[in-house]
Design an enzyme around this catalytic site. Sequence first.
Site, PDB file in Angstrom:
ATOM      1  NE  ARG A  15       4.916  50.198 -26.994  1.00  0.00           N
ATOM      2  CZ  ARG A  15       5.595  49.443 -27.237  1.00  0.00           C
ATOM      3  NH1 ARG A  15       6.564  49.213 -28.292  1.00  0.00           N
ATOM      4  NH2 ARG A  15       6.161  48.634 -26.300  1.00  0.00           N
ATOM      5  CG  HIS A 207       5.134  42.013 -24.274  1.00  0.00           C
ATOM      6  ND1 HIS A 207       4.809  43.513 -24.314  1.00  0.00           N
ATOM      7  CD2 HIS A 207       5.343  41.700 -26.022  1.00  0.00           C
ATOM      8  CE1 HIS A 207       4.993  43.851 -25.952  1.00  0.00           C
ATOM      9  NE2 HIS A 207       5.115  43.622 -26.576  1.00  0.00           N
ATOM     10  CG  HIS A 209       5.026  39.937 -30.662  1.00  0.00           C
ATOM     11  ND1 HIS A 209       4.478  41.343 -31.569  1.00  0.00           N
ATOM     12  CD2 HIS A 209       5.807  40.526 -29.921  1.00  0.00           C
ATOM     13  CE1 HIS A 209       5.070  42.430 -30.839  1.00  0.00           C
ATOM     14  NE2 HIS A 209       5.203  42.169 -29.765  1.00  0.00           N
ATOM     15  CB  CYS A 240       8.747  44.725 -33.317  1.00  0.00           C
ATOM     16  SG  CYS A 240      10.235  45.838 -32.446  1.00  0.00           S
TER      17      CYS A 240
HETATM   18  C1  LIG Z   1      17.357  55.554 -28.325  1.00  0.00           C
HETATM   19  C2  LIG Z   1      17.532  56.384 -29.659  1.00  0.00           C
HETATM   20  C3  LIG Z   1      17.358  58.030 -29.213  1.00  0.00           C
HETATM   21  C4  LIG Z   1      19.649  56.121 -29.166  1.00  0.00           C
HETATM   22  O1  LIG Z   1      19.403  56.990 -30.568  1.00  0.00           O
HETATM   23  P1  LIG Z   1      20.577  57.671 -31.267  1.00  0.00           P
HETATM   24  O2  LIG Z   1      20.757  57.961 -32.577  1.00  0.00           O
HETATM   25  O3  LIG Z   1      21.626  56.614 -30.646  1.00  0.00           O
HETATM   26  O4  LIG Z   1      20.555  58.678 -30.525  1.00  0.00           O
HETATM   27  P2  LIG Z   1      21.407  60.194 -29.921  1.00  0.00           P
HETATM   28  O5  LIG Z   1      21.328  60.658 -27.988  1.00  0.00           O
HETATM   29  O6  LIG Z   1      22.670  59.842 -31.447  1.00  0.00           O
HETATM   30  O7  LIG Z   1      20.298  61.134 -30.686  1.00  0.00           O
HETATM   31  C5  LIG Z   1      20.134  61.299 -32.215  1.00  0.00           C
HETATM   32  C6  LIG Z   1      19.022  61.680 -32.346  1.00  0.00           C
HETATM   33  O8  LIG Z   1      17.528  61.629 -31.840  1.00  0.00           O
HETATM   34  C7  LIG Z   1      16.832  62.697 -30.833  1.00  0.00           C
HETATM   35  N1  LIG Z   1      16.516  62.156 -29.692  1.00  0.00           N
HETATM   36  C8  LIG Z   1      17.031  61.391 -28.651  1.00  0.00           C
HETATM   37  N2  LIG Z   1      16.352  61.018 -28.046  1.00  0.00           N
HETATM   38  C9  LIG Z   1      15.160  61.297 -27.838  1.00  0.00           C
HETATM   39  C10 LIG Z   1      14.390  61.173 -27.210  1.00  0.00           C
HETATM   40  N3  LIG Z   1      13.991  60.620 -26.587  1.00  0.00           N
HETATM   41  N4  LIG Z   1      12.949  61.898 -28.005  1.00  0.00           N
HETATM   42  C11 LIG Z   1      13.122  62.916 -29.028  1.00  0.00           C
HETATM   43  N5  LIG Z   1      14.935  62.761 -29.783  1.00  0.00           N
HETATM   44  C12 LIG Z   1      15.070  62.099 -29.781  1.00  0.00           C
HETATM   45  C13 LIG Z   1      18.816  63.368 -30.521  1.00  0.00           C
HETATM   46  O9  LIG Z   1      18.082  64.488 -30.442  1.00  0.00           O
HETATM   47  C14 LIG Z   1      19.360  63.403 -31.863  1.00  0.00           C
HETATM   48  O10 LIG Z   1      18.072  64.154 -32.829  1.00  0.00           O
HETATM   49  P3  LIG Z   1      19.183  64.739 -34.001  1.00  0.00           P
HETATM   50  O11 LIG Z   1      20.122  65.968 -33.076  1.00  0.00           O
HETATM   51  O12 LIG Z   1      19.837  63.891 -35.194  1.00  0.00           O
HETATM   52  O13 LIG Z   1      18.160  65.905 -35.005  1.00  0.00           O
HETATM   53  C15 LIG Z   1      17.400  55.530 -30.352  1.00  0.00           C
HETATM   54  O14 LIG Z   1      17.327  54.571 -30.645  1.00  0.00           O
HETATM   55  C16 LIG Z   1      15.133  55.667 -30.350  1.00  0.00           C
HETATM   56  O15 LIG Z   1      14.409  56.413 -30.346  1.00  0.00           O
HETATM   57  N6  LIG Z   1      14.729  54.089 -30.525  1.00  0.00           N
HETATM   58  C17 LIG Z   1      13.562  54.235 -30.173  1.00  0.00           C
HETATM   59  C18 LIG Z   1      13.567  52.531 -30.940  1.00  0.00           C
HETATM   60  C19 LIG Z   1      11.832  51.875 -30.545  1.00  0.00           C
HETATM   61  O16 LIG Z   1      11.330  52.809 -29.729  1.00  0.00           O
HETATM   62  N7  LIG Z   1      11.268  50.524 -30.733  1.00  0.00           N
HETATM   63  C20 LIG Z   1      10.211  49.551 -30.309  1.00  0.00           C
HETATM   64  C21 LIG Z   1       9.948  50.695 -29.207  1.00  0.00           C
HETATM   65  S1  LIG Z   1      10.594  48.792 -28.208  1.00  0.00           S
HETATM   66  C22 LIG Z   1       9.279  47.073 -28.772  1.00  0.00           C
HETATM   67  O17 LIG Z   1       8.666  48.193 -30.052  1.00  0.00           O
HETATM   68  C23 LIG Z   1       9.800  46.023 -28.113  1.00  0.00           C
HETATM   69  C24 LIG Z   1       8.751  46.091 -26.938  1.00  0.00           C
HETATM   70  C25 LIG Z   1       8.650  47.105 -25.515  1.00  0.00           C
HETATM   71  O18 LIG Z   1       7.322  45.928 -26.924  1.00  0.00           O
HETATM   72  C26 LIG Z   1       8.696  44.634 -26.068  1.00  0.00           C
HETATM   73  C27 LIG Z   1       8.453  43.188 -27.548  1.00  0.00           C
HETATM   74  O19 LIG Z   1       7.651  43.059 -28.059  1.00  0.00           O
HETATM   75  O20 LIG Z   1       9.756  43.111 -27.314  1.00  0.00           O
END
Ligand SMILES: CC(C)(COP(=O)([O-])OP(=O)([O-])OC[C@H]1O[C@@H](n2cnc3c(N)ncnc32)[C@H](O)[C@@H]1OP(=O)([O-])[O-])[C@@H](O)C(=O)NCCC(=O)NCCSC(=O)C[C@@](C)(O)CC(=O)[O-]
Length: 299
Positions: A15, A207, A209, A240
């Site tokens: 992931r 966690h 990096h 990230c």
């Molecule tokens: C949270 C949102 C969805 C807000 O994003 P948004 O644009 O504010 O969301 P929205 O509710 O306005 O929806 C926008 C579009 O996304 C779709 N949507 C809405 N939700 C989903 C979903 N769950 N799955 C699939 N699609 C989704 C929704 O249907 C819509 O589709 P459209 O109408 O434009 O076609 C977005 O910002 C997002 O997906 N962010 C994910 C970011 C991410 O994954 N980052 C990496 C992981 S965190 C990390 O790596 C750190 C960690 C954990 O490892 C620890 C560390 O190292 O710090």
Amino acid sequence: MSLPTHVRLVEVGPRDGLQNEAQPITVADKVRLVDDLSEAGLSYIEVGSFVSPKWVPQMAGSAEVFSAIKQRAGVTYAALAPNLRGFEDALAAGVKEVAVFAAASEAFSQRNINCSISESLKRFEPIMDAAHAHGIRVRGYVSCVLGCPYEGKVNAEQVAPVAKALHDMGCYEVSLGDTLGSGTAGDTRRLFEVVAQQVPRAQLAGHFHDTYGQALANVYASLLEGIHVFDSSVAGLGGCPYAKGATGNIATEDVLYLLQGLGIETGIDLDRLIAAGQRISQVLGRANGSRVAKAHSAQ
Ligand SMILES: CC(C)(COP(=O)([O-])OP(=O)([O-])OC[C@H]1O[C@@H](n2cnc3c(N)ncnc32)[C@H](O)[C@@H]1OP(=O)([O-])[O-])[C@@H](O)C(=O)NCCC(=O)NCCSC(=O)C[C@@](C)(O)CC(=O)[O-]
């Protein structure tokens, strides 16, 4: 504080590692990675994310990956869910454990999940309710615990309330992420000392990096603070997408080597783990980020 006799490693390579790869990776290669890792003895594998594919395209096939992996008894296969939609998609894919992710910095929260820290915590509440109703365990993350790519230095006092909020809403464990990989062992000790005043040490994880080459020292510093769960990534995969310049997580092989040297049990077979890391590095056409794997293959 004496060192623990057993440590649990949370493998985040499939992931956190793969989410940052620009090139396409087939579902078959992702599945093979997860299966190689479970066969190497990892008991907890973060397989994918149910996030917007517009934000993180590489995680788009997570449901297919879940349906194709060989689920071994005793192994937890988890996924990230940023909102209720993600949780419901994860549930439909048969996921039994999810993780929600918040940040200690407002700017990172906006860039990563498009909302403020307090909005994100509100967004997690329906996930917690639904998870409770379905008997799904939820892990929590706090990003940017030792530094933020947009805001700079982050104090432990900013991290503690976010970790506490996740713990209070029902996350059984809260993983503190040095997303930027800039923290030192001194920062890490202080972080756990402060956060442990709000969340029991047994429910905290580290966690790290490795951007500044401090991750292994930070794991050791955390062990001295009584932390016994660490997230790591085979072959040091990843970074990230919202922390430019951040390198991969600490390599699982390197943490395992450290732990073996300390006589700490994990249940993981180092040779099989190295083989898993070599294989995915070849698939990605990149150098293996584990120093231990490199040394091993040079022998
Ligand atoms: C949270 C949102 C969805 C807000 O994003 P948004 O644009 O504010 O969301 P929205 O509710 O306005 O929806 C926008 C579009 O996304 C779709 N949507 C809405 N939700 C989903 C979903 N769950 N799955 C699939 N699609 C989704 C929704 O249907 C819509 O589709 P459209 O109408 O434009 O076609 C977005 O910002 C997002 O997906 N962010 C994910 C970011 C991410 O994954 N980052 C990496 C992981 S965190 C990390 O790596 C750190 C960690 C954990 O490892 C620890 C560390 O190292 O710090």
